[in-house]
Design an enzyme around this catalytic site. Structure first.
Site, PDB file in Angstrom:
ATOM      1  N   GLU A   1      -6.381 -10.786  -1.162  1.00 25.58           N
ATOM      2  CA  GLU A   1      -7.201 -10.459  -0.237  1.00 25.58           C
ATOM      3  C   GLU A   1      -8.546 -10.317  -0.356  1.00 25.58           C
ATOM      4  O   GLU A   1      -9.359  -9.503   0.038  1.00 25.58           O
ATOM      5  CB  GLU A   1      -6.562  -9.278   0.535  1.00 25.58           C
ATOM      6  CG  GLU A   1      -5.143  -9.325   0.948  1.00 25.58           C
ATOM      7  CD  GLU A   1      -4.630  -7.876   1.880  1.00 25.58           C
ATOM      8  OE1 GLU A   1      -5.494  -7.268   2.078  1.00 25.58           O
ATOM      9  OE2 GLU A   1      -3.453  -7.529   1.781  1.00 25.58           O
TER      10      GLU A   1
ATOM     11  N   HIS B   1     -10.294  -5.885  -2.402  1.00 29.49           N
ATOM     12  CA  HIS B   1     -11.437  -5.663  -1.331  1.00 29.49           C
ATOM     13  C   HIS B   1     -12.660  -4.820  -1.968  1.00 29.49           C
ATOM     14  O   HIS B   1     -12.444  -3.639  -2.420  1.00 29.49           O
ATOM     15  CB  HIS B   1     -11.057  -4.798  -0.116  1.00 29.49           C
ATOM     16  CG  HIS B   1      -9.990  -5.464   0.647  1.00 29.49           C
ATOM     17  ND1 HIS B   1     -10.305  -6.787   1.491  1.00 29.49           N
ATOM     18  CD2 HIS B   1      -8.587  -5.245   0.963  1.00 29.49           C
ATOM     19  CE1 HIS B   1      -9.234  -7.047   1.958  1.00 29.49           C
ATOM     20  NE2 HIS B   1      -8.182  -6.399   1.713  1.00 29.49           N
TER      21      HIS B   1
ATOM     22  N   ASN C   1       2.212  -5.337  -3.282  1.00 30.81           N
ATOM     23  CA  ASN C   1       0.669  -5.283  -2.969  1.00 30.81           C
ATOM     24  C   ASN C   1      -0.012  -4.224  -2.805  1.00 30.81           C
ATOM     25  O   ASN C   1       0.367  -3.275  -1.982  1.00 30.81           O
ATOM     26  CB  ASN C   1       0.634  -6.363  -1.636  1.00 30.81           C
ATOM     27  CG  ASN C   1      -0.703  -7.019  -1.521  1.00 30.81           C
ATOM     28  OD1 ASN C   1      -1.161  -7.529  -2.237  1.00 30.81           O
ATOM     29  ND2 ASN C   1      -1.230  -6.963  -0.131  1.00 30.81           N
TER      30      ASN C   1
ATOM     31  N   GLU D   1       0.613  -1.280   0.128  1.00 29.42           N
ATOM     32  CA  GLU D   1       0.007   0.039  -0.012  1.00 29.42           C
ATOM     33  C   GLU D   1       0.885   1.235  -0.056  1.00 29.42           C
ATOM     34  O   GLU D   1       0.441   2.304   0.752  1.00 29.42           O
ATOM     35  CB  GLU D   1      -0.912   0.092   1.067  1.00 29.42           C
ATOM     36  CG  GLU D   1      -1.975  -1.229   1.146  1.00 29.42           C
ATOM     37  CD  GLU D   1      -2.791  -1.188   2.391  1.00 29.42           C
ATOM     38  OE1 GLU D   1      -2.557  -0.348   3.350  1.00 29.42           O
ATOM     39  OE2 GLU D   1      -3.697  -2.047   2.376  1.00 29.42           O
TER      40      GLU D   1
ATOM     41  N   ASP E   1     -12.253 -10.102  -0.826  1.00 23.00           N
ATOM     42  CA  ASP E   1     -13.446 -10.140  -0.208  1.00 23.00           C
ATOM     43  C   ASP E   1     -14.550  -9.254  -1.125  1.00 23.00           C
ATOM     44  O   ASP E   1     -14.051  -8.315  -1.550  1.00 23.00           O
ATOM     45  CB  ASP E   1     -13.494 -10.044   1.369  1.00 23.00           C
ATOM     46  CG  ASP E   1     -12.799  -8.798   1.666  1.00 23.00           C
ATOM     47  OD1 ASP E   1     -12.497  -7.769   0.983  1.00 23.00           O
ATOM     48  OD2 ASP E   1     -12.731  -8.545   2.939  1.00 23.00           O
TER      49      ASP E   1
HETATM   50  C1  XIL Z   1      -6.575  -5.975   8.155  1.00 19.94           C
HETATM   51  C2  XIL Z   1      -7.113  -7.110   8.927  1.00 19.94           C
HETATM   52  O1  XIL Z   1      -7.859  -8.074   8.279  1.00 19.94           O
HETATM   53  C3  XIL Z   1      -7.596  -6.598  10.160  1.00 19.94           C
HETATM   54  O2  XIL Z   1      -7.785  -7.727  11.130  1.00 19.94           O
HETATM   55  C4  XIL Z   1      -6.723  -5.564  10.773  1.00 19.94           C
HETATM   56  O3  XIL Z   1      -7.397  -5.247  11.902  1.00 19.94           O
HETATM   57  C5  XIL Z   1      -6.284  -4.706   9.943  1.00 19.94           C
HETATM   58  O4  XIL Z   1      -5.789  -5.220   8.826  1.00 19.94           O
HETATM   59  N1  XIL Z   1      -4.912  -4.569   3.621  1.00 19.94           N
HETATM   60  C6  XIL Z   1      -4.181  -5.501   4.016  1.00 19.94           C
HETATM   61  C7  XIL Z   1      -4.328  -6.186   5.250  1.00 19.94           C
HETATM   62  O5  XIL Z   1      -2.985  -5.470   3.280  1.00 19.94           O
HETATM   63  O6  XIL Z   1      -3.427  -6.529   5.937  1.00 19.94           O
HETATM   64  C8  XIL Z   1      -5.415  -5.456   5.897  1.00 19.94           C
HETATM   65  O7  XIL Z   1      -5.786  -6.499   6.770  1.00 19.94           O
HETATM   66  C9  XIL Z   1      -6.770  -5.341   5.047  1.00 19.94           C
HETATM   67  C10 XIL Z   1      -6.517  -4.434   4.008  1.00 19.94           C
END
Ligand code: XIL
Length: 465
Positions: free
Chosen positions: A269, A240, A203, A161, A271
C-alpha cells in the site's frame, strides 16, 4: 530476450554512453532498452507493479488509462473489505468487488484480494459480536469470500493489522483478538481450504523498521506459523510513510529477514507524503530495498493520482491531480529499470518446502552455502560506506564474496577482509583469517565507495566451500 539479457544490454548501453546510473538519469536511455512503464520496468526483474483502485476510478477515463498503462496488479481500495462484501449477516454483495476484479481481469491485470479479516471496516452486525459467534462469523466470511473469488486472486491479505503499535509487541485488542490468540491461524487455514491457489498474506503497517517491536512481533508470529505448518505464503508491508514515519535505512534487512523465513514479501500500500526530490528519493529507497530481496515479488502503490489518495493532503502518490508523472514516478521507473536481483517467488500450497523453492540453481542439502546481504553505512557528499553481512546457510569452511560496483564508483578503503580485484569495479573479498562458520552464524566486512554521483548500491553475492 530474458530479463537478465535485457539488464546486461542496459548495462552495456550505460557503459557505451557513459550515462550515470544514479537517481533519475536512466530516462535518457533509448526507450527500447528500458521498460517504458512501471509494470514493464518491474517485469525486467520478474516483479509486478500494482495500484489500489477505487470504484470511482471507473468514472474517470484519464485515471483508468493511467491505471491500464502503468500497472499490472490491482487491489480494491475498499470494495472487497468485510463491510462491502457482507453488509448483512449471510447476505453477500459481490457487485462492488466484481466491478474491480472484472475490470482488472478484462484488462489483463492480476488482483490482490484485500482483506478477509480485519478489526476495521467490519459491517455493523459484526462490530457488535464477540466470542465463539464472532469466531464462526469470521471463518464463514473468509470461506465464502475466498471461495467466491477462487482462481481469480494472486494474493489475499487474509489478516490485516492484527498487532498493536508501540513497544509492547502485543496483539491489537479487537473483537477478533478477544475470540482467542489462534484466530489468525484459523483464518489462514480457512482461506487455504477455500482457495488453494492464492498466496496467503499477513499484512500490516509500522513493520518496516527491523528494530521496531511491532516488526519483531510479526516476525515471531510468521516464524512460528512456518514452524508449525500454518499455511502462510507472504507478508505484506503496507508502507504508508511520512516525515514522522520515514522509510527506514534498514528496510531491505527487514524484507530479507522475513523472506528468509520462507515467505514472499510484498510492498502492498505504498504512499509517501511529501514532494519533489526528497519524496522521489524515499520512493527510490523503497524500490531499491525490494529489488535487493529475491523474494520481494512486487510493489503496489495506494492509488493513482494524489487527489484520489486517502491522504490527498500529503500528495503521497506518483501522479499529480492532473495525471502528470511526478519526480517520484521517474525515480521509481528508473530504479526499476536499473535491474535488481531477479524475483523468485515460492509456490503457494501445502507443498511449499519453505525457504525459497529448490530451483535449478539452488544447492541441495549439505552443499556448503552462504548468503551475502548489503547494508548502507554512513554517507558523505563524495562517498558512502557499505557493510556486507555473510551468513552461513550450512556449516562452511570458508567463503568468498563478490561486490560489483557501478561506473564511476571505486573503493577507497576496506576493513575486516582481504580484497582482490579481478576486474575493474569488481571486488572479491575473502576472510582476513579463518573463514569457517557454523550454520546460521554471520560475519561482516566493510568498504568505502567514492561514488562520483552514483549512489546505486553495489550488488553482492557469496560462495561457500
Ligand atoms: C483505507 C482507504 O484508502 C480509505 O479509502 C478508507 O476510508 C480507509 O481505508 N491500511 C489498509 C487499507 O489496509 O485498507 C486502508 O485503506 C489504509 C490503511
Amino acid at each position: 530476450m530474458t530479463a537478465r539479457m535485457r539488464r546486461s544490454r542496459i548495462a552495456a548501453a550505460i557503459a557505451a554512453t557513459g550515462i550515470a546510473m544514479s537517481g533519475i538519469t536512466l530516462a535518457a536511455l533509448p526507450a527500447s532498452a528500458a521498460g517504458a512503464t512501471l509494470h514493464e520496468a518491474a517485469a525486467e526483474s520478474g516483479r509486478y507493479f500494482g495500484s489500489a483502485m477505487a470504484a470511482h476510478y471507473l468514472n474517470n477515463s484519464q485515471t483508468t488509462s493511467i491505471l491500464n498503462r502503468e500497472f499490472n496488479m490491482i487491489t480494491a481500495e475498499n470494495e472487497m473489505k468485510m463491510d462491502a462484501m457482507q453488509p448483512q449477516r449471510g447476505n453477500f454483495n459481490w457487485s462492488s468487488g466484481d466491478r474491480i476484479v472484472n475490470w482488472a481481469l478484462q484488462n489483463g491485470k492480476q488482483v490482490r484480494g484485500h482483506a478477509l479479516a480485519w478489526h476495521s471496516q467490519q459491517p455493523g452486525w459484526m462490530q457488535s459480536m464477540e466470542g465463539p459467534q464472532l469466531r464462526q462469523a469470521m471463518l464463514d466470511h473468509v470461506t465464502q469470500v475466498a471461495t467466491y473469488y477462487r482462481g481469480k486472486i494472486h494474493s489475499w491479505d487474509v489478516v490485516n493489522e492484527a498487532f498493536a503499535d508501540g513497544s509492547s509487541g502485543a496483539r491489537r485488542n479487537s473483537n477478533l483478538q478477544r475470540t482467542g490468540d489462534d484466530w489468525i491461524e484459523a483464518a489462514f487455514r480457512a482461506a487455504r481450504a477455500a482457495d488453494p491457489q492464492a498466496k496467503l498474506c499477513y499484512n500490516d503497517y509500522n513493520t518496516d523498521n527491523w528494530d521496531h517491536a511491532k516488526t519483531q512481533a510479526v516476525y515471531r508470529m510468521v516464524r512460528d506459523f512456518k514452524q508449525r505448518g500454518v499455511p502462510i505464503d507472504c507478508v505484506g508491508f503496507q508502507a504508508h510513510f511520512n516525515s514522522g514515519n520515514p522509510v527506514p535505512n534498514n528496510y531491505h534487512v527487514t524484507l530479507q529477514n522475513f523472506a528468509d523465513l520462507g515467505v514472499d514479501v510484498q510492498i502492498t500500500e505504498l504512499d509517501i507524503e511529501g514532494s519533489g526530490q526528497s519524496q522521489a528519493e524515499q520512493f527510490d529507497g523503497v524500490v531499491q530495498a525490494c529489488l535487493a530481496v529475491t523474494r520481494c515479488t512486487g510493489i503496489t502503490v495506494w492509488g493513482v493520482k494524489d487527489t484520489d489518495s486517502w491522504r490527498s493532503y500529503g500528495t503521497p502518490l506518483l501522479f499529480d491531480g492532473n495525471g502528470n508523472k511526478k519526480l517520484a514516478y521517474h525515480a521509481v521507473l528508473d530504479r526499476l529499470n536499473s535491474g535488481g536481483t531477479p524475483a523468485d517467488p515460492g509456490d503457494p500450497g501445502p507443498g511449499d518446502p519453505g525457504p525459497g523453492d529448490p530451483g535449478p540453481g539452488d544447492p541441495g542439502p549439505g552443499t556448503p552455502s552462504c548468503t551475502a546481504t548489503y547494508s548502507e553505512g554512513e554517507k558523505w557528499n563524495d562517498r558512502f560506506n557499505g557493510i556486507v553481512t555473510i551468513r552461513a546457510d550450512t556449516n562452511i569452511s570458508s567463503w568468498t564474496a563478490t561486490v560489483q560496483l557501478q561506473w564511476p564508483q571505486y573503493v577507497s578503503a576496506t576493513w575486516n577482509g582481504s580484497p582482490t580485484w579481478p576486474a575493474e569495479r569488481t571486488m572479491v573479498m575473502r576472510p582476513a583469517g579463518n573463514g569457517s562458520l557454523g550454520a546460521g552464524q554471520t560475519t561482516s566486512f566493510g568498504f568505502t565507495v567514492m561514488h562520483g554521483g552514483n549512489w546505486t548500491w553495489p550488488q553482492v553475492s557469496c560462495a561457500a566451500s
